[in-house]
Design an enzyme around this catalytic site. Structure first.
Site, short mmCIF file in Angstrom:
data_model
loop_
_atom_site.label_atom_id
_atom_site.label_comp_id
_atom_site.label_asym_id
_atom_site.label_seq_id
_atom_site.Cartn_x
_atom_site.Cartn_y
_atom_site.Cartn_z
N GLU A 287 57.26 35.69 47.07
CA GLU A 287 58.12 36.74 47.65
C GLU A 287 57.33 37.72 48.50
O GLU A 287 57.53 38.92 48.44
CB GLU A 287 58.85 37.50 46.53
CG GLU A 287 59.64 36.59 45.63
CD GLU A 287 61.12 36.61 45.94
OE1 GLU A 287 61.52 37.34 46.85
OE2 GLU A 287 61.84 35.86 45.28
N LEU B 63 63.19 28.29 51.11
CA LEU B 63 62.67 28.82 52.37
C LEU B 63 61.26 28.28 52.59
O LEU B 63 60.96 27.67 53.63
CB LEU B 63 62.66 30.36 52.35
CG LEU B 63 62.08 31.03 53.59
CD1 LEU B 63 62.96 30.77 54.81
CD2 LEU B 63 61.95 32.56 53.38
N GLN C 120 35.31 55.25 23.56
CA GLN C 120 35.71 55.84 24.85
C GLN C 120 36.23 54.79 25.83
O GLN C 120 37.20 55.04 26.55
CB GLN C 120 34.54 56.61 25.47
CG GLN C 120 34.18 57.84 24.64
CD GLN C 120 33.10 58.69 25.29
OE1 GLN C 120 32.50 58.29 26.28
NE2 GLN C 120 32.88 59.86 24.72
N GLY D 34 38.89 37.60 22.17
CA GLY D 34 39.23 36.18 22.08
C GLY D 34 40.73 35.97 21.95
O GLY D 34 41.30 35.04 22.51
#
Lengths: 400, 255
Positions: free
Chosen positions: A376, A138, A292, A353
């Site tokens: 899409e 398309l 945290q 890393g």
């Protein structure tokens, strides 16, 4: 405190709401994806390679076009089951899910809905078994979000049509035996062109499918172009009745629904790996998870994943009940892929890393989801589809 | 026509996260799966009957919710199923299950009963042997390969000192290792067809006979004790050898 345990990857226990058929199909897809696909994903991504034997493996298990009528090689599985398969395959790699989605939603689905009886019998069983591979054309080099402006065209001639033009960013194109191609068709020179669907087969003179090189995303699946230079397509290879953008949009809607589920799998992978990573890795004498920041990052991930699961699961139910609307699909595709991409980026960060190493597979999901967020229907285009529904005003065409 | 009965058990997914809280075992995922050793037993029975012709019946003793695991057996290719329904949440031991299965098999005709060599949750590895004893059947354990010859089963088993070949007459019982094959993944077609296969449901309470009792009691779950950290020795190799030899002698009494 609660007497029940808190499920760490399915907090609202949606899997327990699935039917037995759907859950068993999910288990098959999970077992296959984890034992057969995951071991190949590192090499597939690093070496930019799609292992074509996957097509037959998936076909043997019935994972291709599972929703299609058993008469044509499917198993008549539910839409929910199709979504669950997409989730399991994309938990491994968006590239593998792309292969499966294209074959199922963009090739088998249109043939089963728009095709003649002869086309169904000729193509569907072999597509279901993975003996042949399909792709969907398309998007064009100059026409992405605005497919209505496509320039690929078909002119009627004796016994068939002459196709000219080019399609770009086509998953499976270099390995495809058949391409579902949308082109502006004219019965005579004076006619107003109308979009129609063509089944272009490998080997038709003038048809080539060059590989797209230098991809940095979806490297484990095959992408290419479709080029048509005076390709003769016989009448037997044209969808007889479907006209206009409705055809391709119906296909995309089906594939986008699968993507909304697939994004859940990719996000779950990134979240689960990040959780394990911060529990295992110690810095300053304590696991990273004792801090945290990692905790709230995981909390955000799980909250988003839960909403993604709820959307995908509910949308599947609505589709199974025949109550879906295309804007529901836009909402879920946009939300789920957008969130999955955010989750993958945060997971990359949490892995430090190691997050950039293919070994950990996080970076593959990050770069894959960049594509999934775009293809899409981009994140923004789905916003405009929703915006049009909400306001009643289309904003695709700028009014400036 | 060879007739295999394969015994299946539903077990918690041992690869999913588990926690122990106040002596209770908590499965974070709640996922239940087919015991991998039983899956191998079923796979081998399917391979043999596909090759030689015959029938495979899958038998599962477990609570109502375990029927999904029995259905997996049917989806893999078993011809029919039997579900012996036990009470939900009861902690039965190997003897109970062996007794239950023995009562079921007492009046059945078959060539071979096949079981996993153990189950992934308790790893006890007792039910198969106990069942053979209760039914007074010849049996072999820990099979890594099966061949069928004139209704006799040639069992390649992994023994303590190497592999042994045992010829098992019919009727007999074999317990299978997961080393012998890679169980097939049920196809979607198999899953859909499994719904139509016959399943006989029997209430465990309706079966009577010797051995239908648990002789052990589950008191609770505990975390594995933490391993003591090892000792590290550094220095001249000759001195190290003397030190370590001395320690092995005095501390471990090995010399």
């Amino acid at each position: 405190m609660s007497t029940h345990s808190f499920h760490l990857s399915d907090p609202y226990l949606f899997e327990s709401e699935l039917s037995e058929d759907d859950r068993m199909i999910m288990e098959t897809a999970r077992e296959y994806a984890q034992t057969k696909l995951e071991p190949r994903a590192l090499k597939g991504n690093q070496e930019e390679m799609f292992d074509i034997s996957m097509a037959k493996e998936m076909g043997e298990l019935g994972l291709l076009g599972a929703t299609i009528d058993p008469k044509y090689g499917g198993v008549g599985a539910s839409q929910t089951a199709y979504g669950l398969v997409a989730r399991e395959v994309e938990r491994v790699d968006s590239g593998y899910r792309s292969f499966m989605s294209v074959q199922s939603s963009l090739v088998m689905y249109p043939i089963s809905i728009f095709g003649t009886e002869e086309q169904k019998e000729r193509f569907l069983p072999r597509l279901a078994s993975g003996d042949i591979i399909g792709c969907f054309g398309l998007t064009e080099p100059d026409h992405g979000s605005d497919p209505g402006s496509m320039t690929t065209n078909a002119q009627k001639t004796d016994g068939g049509w002459i196709l000219n033009g080019a399609k770009m960013w086509i998953t499976n194109s270099p390995i495809a035996d058949v391409a579902v191609v949308w082109a502006k068709a004219k019965e005579s020179k004076e006619d107003k062109p109308v979009i129609r669907g063509f089944l272009v087969e490998k080997g038709m003179p003038g048809f080539t499918a060059p590989v797209t090189k230098h991809k940095m995303s979806l490297r484990a699946s095959s992408t290419g172009e479709l080029v048509f230079e005076d390709v003769f397509v016989p009448d037997a290879n044209v969808f007889p009745d479907i006209r206009g953008l409705k055809g391709p949009f119906m296909c995309l809607n089906s594939a986008r629904y699968g993507i909304a589920w697939g994004a859940v799998g990719a996000a779950e992978f990134c979240y689960e790996k990040s959780r394990q990573y911060v529990l295992d890795r110690k810095q300053f004498g304590h696991p990273l998870a004792a801090n945290q920041l990692p905790q709230t990052k995981l909390a955000d991930m799980l909250t988003d994943i839960t909403t993604m699961q709820m959307l995908a699961w509910r949308l599947g139910k609505l589709k199974d009940d025949g109550r879906d609307h295309h804007a529901m699909v836009s909402l879920a595709k946009r939300h789920n892929v957008g969130k999955a991409l955010q989750i993958a980026r945060v997971a990359r960060d949490m892995h430090g890393g190691n997050g950039i190493s293919g070994e950990y597979r996080i970076i593959h999901h990050v770069v894959n989801l960049e594509s999934v967020n775009t293809y899409e229907g981009t994140y923004d285009i789905h916003g405009l589809i929703l915006g049009r529904e909400i306001t009643g005003i289309q904003a695709f065409v700028p009014k400036g | 026509m060879i007739h295999f009965y394969v015994c299946l058990k539903q077990v918690p997914d041992v690869y999913a996260p588990l926690q122990i809280k106040d002596g209770e075992l908590i499965q974070d995922s709640g996922r239940m799966v087919l015991n991998a050793y039983d899956a191998s037993a079923l796979e081998e029975a399917l391979v043999l009957t596909e090759k030689h012709g015959g029938k495979v019946t899958a038998v599962l003793a477990g609570p109502e919710k375990a029927k999904e695991t029995l259905r997996k057996g049917l989806a893999m290719g078993a011809d029919e199923g039997v579900h012996i329904v036990t009470e939900e949440g009861s902690a039965y031991d190997s003897l109970y299950y062996a007794g239950l299965l023995a009562a079921f098999f007492r009046d059945k005709e078959y060539h071979f009963i096949s079981c996993g060599k153990q189950s992934q949750d308790t790893d006890a590895g007792l039910t198969g042997s106990m069942l053979a004893q209760l039914l007074e059947l010849p049996y072999a354990t820990n099979a890594v390969g099966l061949t069928l010859e004139d209704n006799r089963l040639l069992v390649k088993r992994q023994g303590d000192h190497g592999q042994e070949m045992i010829e098992l007459p019919s009727p007999g019982l074999v317990t299978c290792s997961n080393d012998m094959n890679e169980p097939r993944i049920p196809s979607l077609k198999g899953i859909m067809q499994s719904k139509k296969k016959p399943v006989e449901t029997i209430q465990a309470s309706s079966l009577t006979g010797d051995g239908i009792r648990s002789v052990t009691t589950l008191l609770g779950y505990e975390e594995k004790p933490k391993r003591e950290p090892g000792q590290k020795f550094e220095g001249d190799p000759e001195e190290l050898a003397i030190t370590i030899a001395g320690l092995l002698d005095s501390k471990e009494n090995l010399m």
